[in-house]
Write a protein that holds these residues in place. Structure first.
Motif, PDB file in Angstrom:
ATOM      1  N   UNK A  18       0.700  -1.168  -0.212  1.00 27.22           N
ATOM      2  CA  UNK A  18      -0.006   0.148   0.357  1.00 27.22           C
ATOM      3  C   UNK A  18       0.867   1.453   0.188  1.00 27.22           C
ATOM      4  N   UNK A  19       0.714   2.637  -0.213  1.00 32.05           N
ATOM      5  CA  UNK A  19       0.693   3.698  -0.637  1.00 32.05           C
ATOM      6  C   UNK A  19       1.360   4.450   1.030  1.00 32.05           C
ATOM      7  N   UNK A  20       0.328   3.480   1.794  1.00 30.48           N
ATOM      8  CA  UNK A  20       1.120   3.797   3.492  1.00 30.48           C
ATOM      9  C   UNK A  20       2.207   3.205   4.663  1.00 30.48           C
ATOM     10  N   UNK A  21       2.647   1.855   2.995  1.00 31.65           N
ATOM     11  CA  UNK A  21       3.579   0.904   3.508  1.00 31.65           C
ATOM     12  C   UNK A  21       4.368   1.819   3.404  1.00 31.65           C
ATOM     13  N   UNK A  22       4.412   2.111   1.379  1.00 31.01           N
ATOM     14  CA  UNK A  22       5.496   2.783   0.724  1.00 31.01           C
ATOM     15  C   UNK A  22       5.982   3.956   2.005  1.00 31.01           C
ATOM     16  N   UNK A  23       4.987   4.884   2.099  1.00 32.53           N
ATOM     17  CA  UNK A  23       5.655   6.280   3.072  1.00 32.53           C
ATOM     18  C   UNK A  23       6.425   5.471   4.393  1.00 32.53           C
ATOM     19  N   UNK A  24       5.563   4.789   5.628  1.00 30.36           N
ATOM     20  CA  UNK A  24       5.820   4.136   6.512  1.00 30.36           C
ATOM     21  C   UNK A  24       7.541   3.656   6.436  1.00 30.36           C
ATOM     22  N   UNK A  25       8.284   3.044   5.910  1.00 29.92           N
ATOM     23  CA  UNK A  25       8.955   2.228   5.290  1.00 29.92           C
ATOM     24  C   UNK A  25      10.316   3.332   4.544  1.00 29.92           C
ATOM     25  N   UNK A  26      10.002   4.209   3.793  1.00 29.15           N
ATOM     26  CA  UNK A  26      10.142   5.225   4.125  1.00 29.15           C
ATOM     27  C   UNK A  26      10.782   6.288   5.191  1.00 29.15           C
ATOM     28  N   UNK A  27       9.877   6.328   6.088  1.00 29.23           N
ATOM     29  CA  UNK A  27      10.143   7.035   6.824  1.00 29.23           C
ATOM     30  C   UNK A  27      11.122   6.275   8.441  1.00 29.23           C
ATOM     31  N   UNK A  28      11.089   4.950   8.068  1.00 28.68           N
ATOM     32  CA  UNK A  28      12.072   3.967   8.696  1.00 28.68           C
ATOM     33  C   UNK A  28      12.914   4.319   8.208  1.00 28.68           C
ATOM     34  N   UNK A  29      13.344   4.278   7.204  1.00 26.08           N
ATOM     35  CA  UNK A  29      14.524   4.154   6.463  1.00 26.08           C
ATOM     36  C   UNK A  29      15.186   5.730   6.678  1.00 26.08           C
ATOM     37  N   UNK A  30      14.570   6.546   6.952  1.00 26.81           N
ATOM     38  CA  UNK A  30      15.302   8.092   6.696  1.00 26.81           C
ATOM     39  C   UNK A  30      14.980   8.535   5.635  1.00 26.81           C
ATOM     40  N   UNK A  31      14.700   7.993   3.927  1.00 29.64           N
ATOM     41  CA  UNK A  31      15.218   8.348   2.771  1.00 29.64           C
ATOM     42  C   UNK A  31      13.590   9.045   1.815  1.00 29.64           C
ATOM     43  N   UNK A  32      14.529   9.529   1.035  1.00 24.07           N
ATOM     44  CA  UNK A  32      13.205  10.363   0.134  1.00 24.07           C
ATOM     45  C   UNK A  32      12.627   9.854  -0.978  1.00 24.07           C
ATOM     46  N   UNK A  72       3.124   6.228  -7.252  1.00 24.04           N
ATOM     47  CA  UNK A  72       2.605   4.439  -5.936  1.00 24.04           C
ATOM     48  C   UNK A  72       2.190   5.321  -4.654  1.00 24.04           C
ATOM     49  N   UNK A  73       2.615   6.247  -4.547  1.00 20.05           N
ATOM     50  CA  UNK A  73       2.677   6.795  -3.317  1.00 20.05           C
ATOM     51  C   UNK A  73       1.682   7.394  -3.303  1.00 20.05           C
TER      52      UNK A  73
END
Length: 90
Positions: free
Chosen positions: A3-17, A35-36
């Motif tokens: 999901x788009x939520x998962x993508x944004x959350x995963x990016x946040x965990x990694x600290x990447x844009x 996608x997001x």
């Protein structure tokens, strides 16, 4: 499914844009942005979705599907059910 939520959350965990994710996955920035911007499950070319999921996996983030178990080690968070954040005591 991702999901788009998962993508944004995963990016946040990694600290990447988004640009960094695009580079890690070998896809274009507009593809990540599209996608997001999705609602619900991300739709797209299966090969592209696989590239993004594998990029997260290589970076150390496990995406867990609805009602799925996580057999991997490490700490994590899981969204119980999507919805609006609630204030404490509300």
């Amino acid at each position: 499914m991702i999901t788009a939520f998962q993508m944004r959350a995963a990016r946040a965990l990694l600290g990447i844009d988004q640009n960094t994710l695009a580079e890690l996955a070998g896809v274009s920035l507009p593809t990540i942005q599209r996608m997001e911007a999705s609602t619900g499950n991300v739709r797209g070319v299966v090969e592209t979705l696989i590239k993004v999921v594998e990029a997260f996996d290589r970076a150390g983030v496990e995406l867990i599907g609805e009602q799925a178990r996580s057999d991997g080690g490490g700490r994590g968070v899981r969204l119980k059910e999507p919805g609006q954040p609630r204030r404490v005591g509300a």
